[in-house]
Design an enzyme around this catalytic site. Structure first.
Site, short mmCIF file in Angstrom:
data_model
loop_
_atom_site.label_atom_id
_atom_site.label_comp_id
_atom_site.label_asym_id
_atom_site.label_seq_id
_atom_site.Cartn_x
_atom_site.Cartn_y
_atom_site.Cartn_z
CD GLU A 43 -10.42 6.26 1.99
OE1 GLU A 43 -10.44 5.71 3.11
OE2 GLU A 43 -9.56 7.11 1.67
CB ILE A 59 5.13 -8.47 9.27
CG1 ILE A 59 6.39 -8.42 8.41
CG2 ILE A 59 5.27 -9.50 10.38
CD1 ILE A 59 7.61 -7.95 9.14
CG HIS A 61 3.46 -7.66 13.58
ND1 HIS A 61 4.83 -7.64 13.54
CD2 HIS A 61 3.04 -6.61 12.82
CE1 HIS A 61 5.22 -6.61 12.79
NE2 HIS A 61 4.16 -5.98 12.33
CB VAL A 184 -15.47 13.43 6.98
CG1 VAL A 184 -16.21 14.10 8.14
CG2 VAL A 184 -16.17 12.14 6.58
CB CYS A 410 2.39 -7.32 -16.00
SG CYS A 410 3.65 -7.03 -14.74
CB CYS A 452 3.91 -4.52 -19.01
SG CYS A 452 4.24 -3.84 -17.37
#
Lengths: 465, 422
Positions: A43, A59, A61, A184, A410, A452
């Site tokens: 990554e 969502i 789907h 990459v 928080c 916070c």
């Protein structure tokens, strides 16, 4: 368990390298982790799910309006079934709210029966037409002028952040090596693939391209000109939790050629989202919002649920969809190259992710990868950051065992010190406050850090040691 | 869910100036068990991290932490039970609140509830400022806590946005933390009052049109009223003022909101629309000074005591107050001719525009109730006051009482605004 974030890559030959740890790449790594293989998930960013996967409409789907017979239609239908089950087993927040496709003029109303028929061709038999009176009963805060709706009960809402993190966590725990901050740059393919990355050389026998917005560039390195990714920006407005009672379903527009149009939907965190815009751009980094985009959304939102735009805005974000100009996913196996491209995964990618993973695994097998015997993976018990809850602050048992779960840090999102501590010591610890927010919701609320921000930052830095 | 159930006489939510002052007065007057819940680890509210000397009575200015400390000491000395780190998460009945704290879950029923949950500054998202989402964008609240409570770092080049007094606290705090303040930007036509030692370049009539930068803030694009656009390089932007009441708990309980203040609507006795539920302090109207919030808390205590003593409230059917542009809000915002006068016998208002020689007009159903010439120019971000003598003339069965403002142009010198640009 191996996650690397910097330094030179280990000198190892992997069986499969998956490039891109978005929701699709992470799902593929997780699926491959069921087999006795050496797998790398590579990554460029500092976190999994930090690109397109973090900024969508969240969502689950049905694919009711996909092109019947397409790969997308098949993978969305199968992926929906798989992910719904996975979410329940692994603690990914999910709420079965259902969708209403609202018609605002006669043309749209007339289009609904055809959409219902299309849903049947896509394998969905549960849709139902609602007249204006029933629609008003079901959604009492809808703006004036709604003529009717098509109900699609199996359109649900899900947490996209937890989904990707759950996949990657499970993959890493099952032996996948995750290399973060590893971009990459080029690929040389001979006896095996040699990936030249920002962290040095990575060697692999098989290569999977799940690079999302950059999938076309990686494809070019392998000598293919199948498709070009044109980023399509979607801006979204997140409204205050106090707006949540205004909306009971996902409110979809009748689709147009440019996409699914602007929707209003609840989120699993208890907010309401309005969006997305659909802007075709050249810049794959243009994830900023614009005054025009926000104004357009507010105008449309005012028509759909007028009271919504009077509520406070909690957040604004923009994501880039990997549009390719093609009607379907671009998943291609190049068997002789021992290479699979997973391109053109559009807004349905979250829903389809597990089915895409199974499909890609099959393609790798067809291309000659000896998979070996599959095993079931240990479920990952993801932290409950959805309002369907109960959240830790609501659990007397957890607090009695550990008072850190009774210390809310928080306040807007009711995130406790215990949850932040857990995230900091998890399999995939957050590298930034944004990453911490995606794991816990800390700082995601209406005050955006007024109350916070300082203490969450202090806990983050303390947790990093 | 196992919750410990308890009862108290008065439950105060929020240990800022308003809540502490109300609680101290109530406990001292023998209201019984007076419990104050504070969700933060330290009591005191916003003053606990506001180190400027803008607190306390005018003849005896205090810095924020000292001011907060005195209020805490007074509440504890009066016999209040002060519980920090405990959050009221929702309602389980008309005067029953559910709480979460490290000791577990509770369900507390009170004879009277006083909401004193304060206010926050609107963040970037609520102001709909477009652009990227880089680090380095914060409110004064986060800035003060980062620098004062956590000794944290801020950036090197900062832009401050806003024209309320809090903008100058942000300037001071940034400088103290070693940042250079590049400019103070405000959409208002005039800058906040500055003492010479706080001199900072001021850009008036200008809005932040976009944030730029990836990862860390690179700058802000500004747009002036004529559409002219410039880019200022900075790695930090502090958004100040633009207060919104922290009204979540009030709304979850079902209190009616005032459309102007966005806080719970209250009458001149600090009563919300829910029987036995009172509201005080900046929950009612955003960023008023701590001393005013504390005074409201003390004033409200009188009315809470009356309720505890079983006094029947005056007849309901209250008349709402509504303001007309450029006035933004008025508080309190419900009246009844038989009701008590508001605190200090006056209402507080805010204006969006500067008005020289202002005249406030009070009317109901087209009938003028009062007309008040104010001694000073009305300025955005500053309180404007309306005396309350007209209340008895309001018709309890009539429509809303409307409050408007105009500039008395018959007097010389009106409208001669000097725009300060450095």
């Amino acid at each position: 368990m191996t996650v690397t974030t910097g330094g030179a890559l280990p000198d190892q030959l992997y069986d499969v390298a998956v490039v891109g740890a978005g929701v699709v790449g992470s799902a593929i790594a997780r699926e491959l982790a069921r087999y006795p293989l050496r797998i790398a998930l590579v990554e460029a960013g500092e976190d999994v799910g930090d690109g397109t996967s973090k900024a969508n409409t969240a969502i689950l789907h049905t694919g009711f309006d996909a092109v019947p017979g397409s790969l997308e239609s098949r993978l969305v239908r199968e992926g929906r079934r798989r992910l719904a089950a996975y979410a329940q087993q692994n603690g990914v927040p999910l709420e079965p709210v259902g969708a209403l496709l609202v018609a605002w003029d006669d043309g749209q109303l007339a289009a609904l029966p055809a959409l219902a028929a299309k849903a049947v061709r896509n394998g969905h038999h549960g849709t139902r037409l609602l007249d204006a009176a029933e629609l008003a009963r079901r959604e009492p805060h809808l703006g004036p002028g709604a003529l009717g709706a098509l109900e699609v009960p199996d359109e649900w809402i899900i947490c996209p952040w937890t989904t990707t993190i759950a996949y990657a966590t499970q993959a890493v725990r099952a032996g996948v090596t995750l290399h973060l901050n590893c971009r990459v740059q080029s690929v040389t393919s001979g006896g095996h693939h040699e990936l030249s990355t920002s962290r040095g050389l990575l060697r692999t026998r098989y290569l999977v391209n799940a690079a999302g917005l950059h999938a076309d560039e990686l494809d070019h390195h392998l000598g293919h000109e199948d498709f070009t990714v044109t980023p399509r920006r979607g801006q979204l407005i997140v409204y205050d939790k106090l707006a949540r009672p205004l909306v009971r379903h996902i409110l979809l527009p009748v689709p147009t050629a440019l996409g699914k149009g602007v929707l209003v939907a609840p989120t699993v965190y208890g907010n309401v989202i309005l969006g997305p815009t659909a802007e075709d751009l050249d810049d794959k980094q243009a994830t900023g919002s614009t005054a025009e985009g926000l104004e357009t959304l507010r105008d449309k939102g005012r028509r759909i649920v007028p009271a919504l735009v009077d509520e406070e805005v909690t957040a604004v974000y923009a994501g880039l969809r990997a549009a390719t100009g093609h009607e379907d996913y671009r998943i291609r196996a190049h068997a002789r190259q021992r290479y699979v491209t997973v391109g053109g995964i559009r807004s349905t990618g979250l829903t389809a992710s597990m089915a895409i993973a199974a499909y890609v695994t099959g393609l790798l097998g067809d291309a000659g990868l000896h998979l070996g015997l599959a095993r079931d993976l240990e479920p990952v018990n993801m932290p409950c950051i959805g309002e369907a809850g109960p959240r830790p602050y609501q659990r007397a048992d957890l607090i009695a065992a550990d008072p850190a779960y009774g210390t809310i840090v928080c306040h807007c999102e009711r995130v406790t010190r215990g949850e932040i501590r857990d995230a900091m010591s998890s399999t995939l610890p957050p590298a930034s406050l944004d990453a911490l927010r995606r794991r816990t919701r800390a700082g995601a609320g209406r005050c955006q850090g007024f109350h916070c921000g300082a203490v969450v930052r202090a806990l983050f830095e303390e947790g990093r040691g | 869910m196992s919750r410990t159930e308890r009862t108290v006489d008065v439950l105060v939510v929020g240990a800022g100036p308003a809540g502490l002052a109300a609680a101290a007065r109530l406990a001292a007057a023998g209201a019984g068990r007076v419990e104050v819940l504070e969700r933060e680890q330290q009591p005191g509210g916003i003053p606990r991290h506001s180190h400027h000397r803008g607190f306390g009575p005018r003849h005896q200015p205090l810095d924020g932490p000292r001011f907060a400390g005195r209020l805490v000491d007074a509440a504890v000395a009066a016999g209040c039970v002060l519980r920090t780190g405990v959050t009221a998460t929702g309602w389980a009945g008309p005067r029953t609140l559910d709480t979460t704290g490290p000791q577990g879950l509770e369900r507390i029923t009170a004879r009277a509830v006083v909401l004193a949950t304060g206010a926050r500054e609107r963040p970037r998202s609520a102001r709909l400022i477009p652009g990227t989402r880089p680090a380095g964008v914060l409110t004064t609240g986060e800035l003060l806590q980062t620098v004062r409570l956590h000794g944290g770092r801020v950036g090197g080049r900062a832009v401050v946005v806003g024209s309320e007094p809090v903008a100058l606290h942000a300037v001071r705090t940034l400088r103290r933390a070693g940042a250079q303040v590049v400019a103070l930007v405000t959409e208002a036509p005039c800058a906040p009052v500055q003492s010479p030692r706080h001199r900072v370049p001021v850009i008036t009539d200008t809005a932040v049109a976009e944030l730029t930068g990836r990862g860390r803030l690179a700058g802000v694009r500004l747009r002036d009223r004529d559409g002219g656009s410039t880019h200022l390089d900075c790695d930090t932007v502090v958004l100040t003022g633009d207060w919104i009441p922290d009204h979540e708990l009030a709304r979850l309980g079902g209190t009616a909101l005032d459309p102007g203040t966005r806080g719970p609507a209250v009458d001149t006795a600090f009563r919300t629309s829910l029987p036995g539920v009172f509201a005080v302090g900046n929950l009612l109207h955003g960023g008023e000074p701590g001393a005013i919030a504390a005074a409201e808390g003390r004033s409200a205590a009188t009315h809470v005591l009356r309720r505890l003593a079983g006094a029947r409230p005056w007849r309901h059917g209250q008349v709402p107050l509504a303001v007309e542009r450029p006035l933004l809000w008025i508080a309190p915002n419900r009246v009844h001719p038989d009701g008590p006068p508001p605190m200090e016998e006056r209402f507080t208002l805010r204006t969006a525009e500067r008005i020289a020689r202002p005249v406030l007009l009070v009317s109901q159903d087209g009938r003028e109730l009062d007309r008040q010439h104010l001694p000073r120019t009305a300025l955005p971000g500053r309180a404007v006051h309306l005396r309350a003598g007209w209340i008895a003339r309001a018709d309890p069965e009539g429509g809303p009482v409307r409050v408007g403002v105009m500039s008395d142009s018959r007097q010389p010198g009106a409208g001669a605004a000097r725009i300060l640009t450095v």
